[in-house]
Scaffold this motif. Structure first.
Motif, PDB file in Angstrom:
ATOM      1  N   THR A 193       0.827  -1.202   0.000  1.00 58.72           N
ATOM      2  CA  THR A 193       0.000   0.000   0.000  1.00 58.72           C
ATOM      3  C   THR A 193       0.862   1.252   0.000  1.00 58.72           C
ATOM      4  O   THR A 193       0.383   2.336  -0.319  1.00 58.72           O
ATOM      5  CB  THR A 193      -0.939   0.039   1.217  1.00 58.72           C
ATOM      6  N   SER A 194       2.155   1.095   0.336  1.00 61.56           N
ATOM      7  CA  SER A 194       3.048   2.253   0.272  1.00 61.56           C
ATOM      8  C   SER A 194       3.129   2.793  -1.145  1.00 61.56           C
ATOM      9  O   SER A 194       3.341   3.985  -1.359  1.00 61.56           O
ATOM     10  CB  SER A 194       4.444   1.855   0.757  1.00 61.56           C
ATOM     11  N   ILE A 195       2.937   1.905  -2.141  1.00 62.29           N
ATOM     12  CA  ILE A 195       3.109   2.311  -3.531  1.00 62.29           C
ATOM     13  C   ILE A 195       1.994   3.242  -3.985  1.00 62.29           C
ATOM     14  O   ILE A 195       2.212   4.116  -4.824  1.00 62.29           O
ATOM     15  CB  ILE A 195       3.212   1.055  -4.433  1.00 62.29           C
ATOM     16  N   ILE A 196       0.776   3.070  -3.427  1.00 66.99           N
ATOM     17  CA  ILE A 196      -0.270   4.028  -3.790  1.00 66.99           C
ATOM     18  C   ILE A 196      -0.289   5.204  -2.809  1.00 66.99           C
ATOM     19  O   ILE A 196      -1.209   6.013  -2.818  1.00 66.99           O
ATOM     20  CB  ILE A 196      -1.675   3.385  -3.869  1.00 66.99           C
ATOM     21  N   GLY A 197       0.725   5.288  -1.940  1.00 67.90           N
ATOM     22  CA  GLY A 197       0.886   6.494  -1.149  1.00 67.90           C
ATOM     23  C   GLY A 197       0.373   6.440   0.276  1.00 67.90           C
ATOM     24  O   GLY A 197       0.274   7.463   0.944  1.00 67.90           O
ATOM     25  N   PHE A 198       0.028   5.254   0.756  1.00 64.49           N
ATOM     26  CA  PHE A 198      -0.374   5.137   2.153  1.00 64.49           C
ATOM     27  C   PHE A 198       0.895   5.091   2.997  1.00 64.49           C
ATOM     28  O   PHE A 198       1.791   4.283   2.736  1.00 64.49           O
ATOM     29  CB  PHE A 198      -1.214   3.871   2.354  1.00 64.49           C
ATOM     30  N   VAL A 199       0.983   5.964   4.003  1.00 66.27           N
ATOM     31  CA  VAL A 199       2.220   6.038   4.768  1.00 66.27           C
ATOM     32  C   VAL A 199       2.193   5.036   5.914  1.00 66.27           C
ATOM     33  O   VAL A 199       1.589   5.271   6.948  1.00 66.27           O
ATOM     34  CB  VAL A 199       2.471   7.458   5.308  1.00 66.27           C
ATOM     35  N   SER A 245       6.656   0.682   5.242  1.00 64.03           N
ATOM     36  CA  SER A 245       7.501   0.684   4.034  1.00 64.03           C
ATOM     37  C   SER A 245       7.675   2.088   3.475  1.00 64.03           C
ATOM     38  O   SER A 245       8.771   2.495   3.089  1.00 64.03           O
ATOM     39  CB  SER A 245       6.899  -0.202   2.947  1.00 64.03           C
ATOM     40  N   LYS A 246       6.557   2.823   3.421  1.00 61.65           N
ATOM     41  CA  LYS A 246       6.611   4.193   2.902  1.00 61.65           C
ATOM     42  C   LYS A 246       7.517   5.028   3.800  1.00 61.65           C
ATOM     43  O   LYS A 246       8.341   5.814   3.319  1.00 61.65           O
ATOM     44  CB  LYS A 246       5.204   4.783   2.853  1.00 61.65           C
ATOM     45  N   ALA A 247       7.355   4.838   5.114  1.00 64.82           N
ATOM     46  CA  ALA A 247       8.202   5.568   6.060  1.00 64.82           C
ATOM     47  C   ALA A 247       9.666   5.240   5.805  1.00 64.82           C
ATOM     48  O   ALA A 247      10.533   6.114   5.869  1.00 64.82           O
ATOM     49  CB  ALA A 247       7.811   5.234   7.492  1.00 64.82           C
ATOM     50  N   GLY A 248       9.932   3.965   5.474  1.00 69.14           N
ATOM     51  CA  GLY A 248      11.297   3.563   5.154  1.00 69.14           C
ATOM     52  C   GLY A 248      11.849   4.362   3.987  1.00 69.14           C
ATOM     53  O   GLY A 248      12.972   4.874   4.036  1.00 69.14           O
ATOM     54  N   THR A 249      11.033   4.502   2.931  1.00 65.05           N
ATOM     55  CA  THR A 249      11.464   5.273   1.769  1.00 65.05           C
ATOM     56  C   THR A 249      11.689   6.745   2.139  1.00 65.05           C
ATOM     57  O   THR A 249      12.695   7.346   1.758  1.00 65.05           O
ATOM     58  CB  THR A 249      10.403   5.181   0.663  1.00 65.05           C
ATOM     59  N   VAL A 250      10.730   7.310   2.896  1.00 58.81           N
ATOM     60  CA  VAL A 250      10.844   8.720   3.280  1.00 58.81           C
ATOM     61  C   VAL A 250      12.101   8.945   4.121  1.00 58.81           C
ATOM     62  O   VAL A 250      12.873   9.887   3.877  1.00 58.81           O
ATOM     63  CB  VAL A 250       9.583   9.165   4.071  1.00 58.81           C
ATOM     64  N   VAL A 251      12.307   8.066   5.104  1.00 56.87           N
ATOM     65  CA  VAL A 251      13.469   8.218   5.981  1.00 56.87           C
ATOM     66  C   VAL A 251      14.766   8.037   5.181  1.00 56.87           C
ATOM     67  O   VAL A 251      15.745   8.757   5.408  1.00 56.87           O
ATOM     68  CB  VAL A 251      13.394   7.224   7.171  1.00 56.87           C
ATOM     69  N   THR A 252      14.770   7.094   4.237  1.00 55.41           N
ATOM     70  CA  THR A 252      15.958   6.911   3.400  1.00 55.41           C
ATOM     71  C   THR A 252      16.277   8.185   2.633  1.00 55.41           C
ATOM     72  O   THR A 252      17.431   8.615   2.541  1.00 55.41           O
ATOM     73  CB  THR A 252      15.741   5.776   2.381  1.00 55.41           C
ATOM     74  N   ASN A 253      15.223   8.810   2.079  1.00 57.42           N
ATOM     75  CA  ASN A 253      15.439  10.024   1.298  1.00 57.42           C
ATOM     76  C   ASN A 253      16.001  11.153   2.158  1.00 57.42           C
ATOM     77  O   ASN A 253      16.671  12.048   1.645  1.00 57.42           O
ATOM     78  CB  ASN A 253      14.133  10.464   0.635  1.00 57.42           C
TER      79      ASN A 253
END
Lengths: 224, 219
Positions: free
Chosen positions: B161-167, B170-178
């Protein structure tokens, strides 16, 4: 709902879709072949291997089976370059699929090995076969035959799971859908079409694996 | 440039883990309820609902979860309102879980031997009574380990669900990596958190399987 469906773009983008299908098929072909090979090796190690190897393989299997494929993919593609291990999107996607299927198929194949009657091992030993020869010539093929349906389902699951490799810009079928929707703004139609293609691919893959099973394990062989 | 300590990373990821847990619960419970309703259609006596549920399961098991998420996200948008990611994510995961749970439970009902149906019929029980007193209690016992095992798939499914933008995690992982440029550490921790969520479920599924298999132990 006043939305007008529009599939007029299909012909123009047909090459993109076909290329995506090709890469998805390539990914699953390599992933399945190497993944099952890795699974066989790991299943041997876990069921019959030396005692120091068992916990190592066990840790690998548990780690992979209890984390999402997406994170495994990100770790390989974004994380490993930090250790100096750089690879292309396709290599990373392939590696992730092999590692993933390796862990799942290990557990499936191990169940097949452990269902082997004890007499088979004894029969092999009484013919002066080494434990490895017994495994290779007596145990393995019937074990694979026993679990072939489960293994086939797992391969289909990995094929469907491969949709996420588009997230590291590997140009598979999902990537094609993303590309088309960004060009045509026909998001629903693009994803609808690709979903239908995935469904067809899944049905086709199941048939191919069943046929492969009949080829590798013909009926009427002298097996237990 | 700001420096991030490992604690900063961990804390942010753990905060996002709440959403992974919440979404998993919603998907599993919602999917369980819908799956139960579908199960009764699937094992019922009417032919066309049986076929319809079979088709439903086939579609959801034969297509990528990611595609289902995209279709829900963009498909609901066709009705002319702005679809929040959590709605598309929750709805899709419920429908997806229901398909798998229906199929798992159908297998469990089928696993109750034929003689049980015949025995209960010979006692003059009707269909509902057979189900209520004979078949379902036995099927439930068989169903518990694979159901717990499937909950692991649900937790892992929420990652998409991170791929459609639900935080979530996994999404947090991408954000924190960035923000931190430490993908190795961040995705390593993300994987570890998922492992901590999933492993107890996998393990308890195995333990339950051994415990509840009493009836077949000596066969």
């Amino acid at each position: 709902m006043t939305y007008q469906f529009d599939f007029a773009w299909v012909w123009q983008y047909l090459p993109v879709i076909l290329k995506g299908i090709g890469i998805t098929l390539e990914l699953i072909a390599v992933g399945a072949a190497l993944g099952i090979a890795l699974g066989i090796a790991c299943a041997w190690a876990r069921a019959l291997g030396p005692s120091w190897l068992k916990p190592v393989v066990g840790l690998y299997v548990e780690l992979i089976r209890n984390t999402p494929f997406l994170i495994q993919l990100f770790f390989i593609f974004f994380g490993l370059p930090g250790l100096g291990l750089r690879m292309t999107e396709l290599q990373a996607a392939n590696l992730a699929m092999v590692i993933n299927l390796g862990a799942y198929s290990c557990e499936i194949i191990r169940a097949g090995i452990q269902a082997t009657p004890k007499g088979q091992f004894e029969a092999g030993a009484s013919l002066a076969m080494t434990p490895f020869e017994t495994f290779r010539h007596v145990v393995l093929v019937p074990a694979l035959e026993r679990i072939w349906p489960a293994l086939s389902s797992q391969v289909v699951i990995v094929m469907l799971g491969s949709a996420v490799v588009s997230q590291i810009a590997a140009e598979d079928l999902t990537f094609a859908a993303n590309f088309i929707q960004s060009r045509t703004f026909r998001a629903f139609e693009a994803y609808f079409l690709t979903t239908a293609i995935y469904l067809l691919l899944a049905i086709l893959l199941r048939q191919v694996l069943a046929a492969l099973g009949r080829l590798i394990f013909p009926k009427g062989r002298a097996t237990p | 440039m700001t420096d991030f300590t490992t604690w900063d990373i961990l804390r942010n990821l753990l905060l996002a883990t709440r959403w992974t847990i919440l979404l998993s619960l919603v998907a599993f419970l919602g999917g369980g309820l819908l799956g139960l309703a579908l199960l009764f259609l699937r094992i019922g006596r009417l032919s066309w609902p049986r076929q319809a549920v079979r088709g439903y399961v086939e579609v959801f098991q034969g297509t990528p979860l990611l595609m289902q998420l995209f279709l829900a996200f963009f498909g609901l948008g066709l009705f002319g309102f702005d679809v929040p990611a959590w709605l598309a994510a929750g709805l899709t995961l419920i429908l997806w879980s229901a398909a798998f749970l229906t199929e798992i439970w159908r297998g469990c009902v089928d696993a109750v031997v034929r003689g049980q149906w015949e025995a209960s019929a010979s006692l003059g029980m009707g269909y509902v009574q057979q189900m209520r007193y004979v078949i379902l209690p036995q099927a439930m016992r068989i169903a518990i380990p694979p159901t717990v095992g499937f909950s692991v798939q649900v937790v892992k499914g929420t990652a998409l669900t991170s791929i459609i933008g639900f935080v979530e995690l996994s999404k947090a992982g991408t954000v924190v990596t960035n923000a931190t440029f430490q993908p190795f550490t961040v995705y390593g921790i993300v994987a570890l958190i998922y492992f901590c969520l999933c492993w107890p479920l996998s393990k308890s599924s195995q333990v339950l399987e051994r415990k509840l298999n009493v009836a077949h132990r000596d066969h």
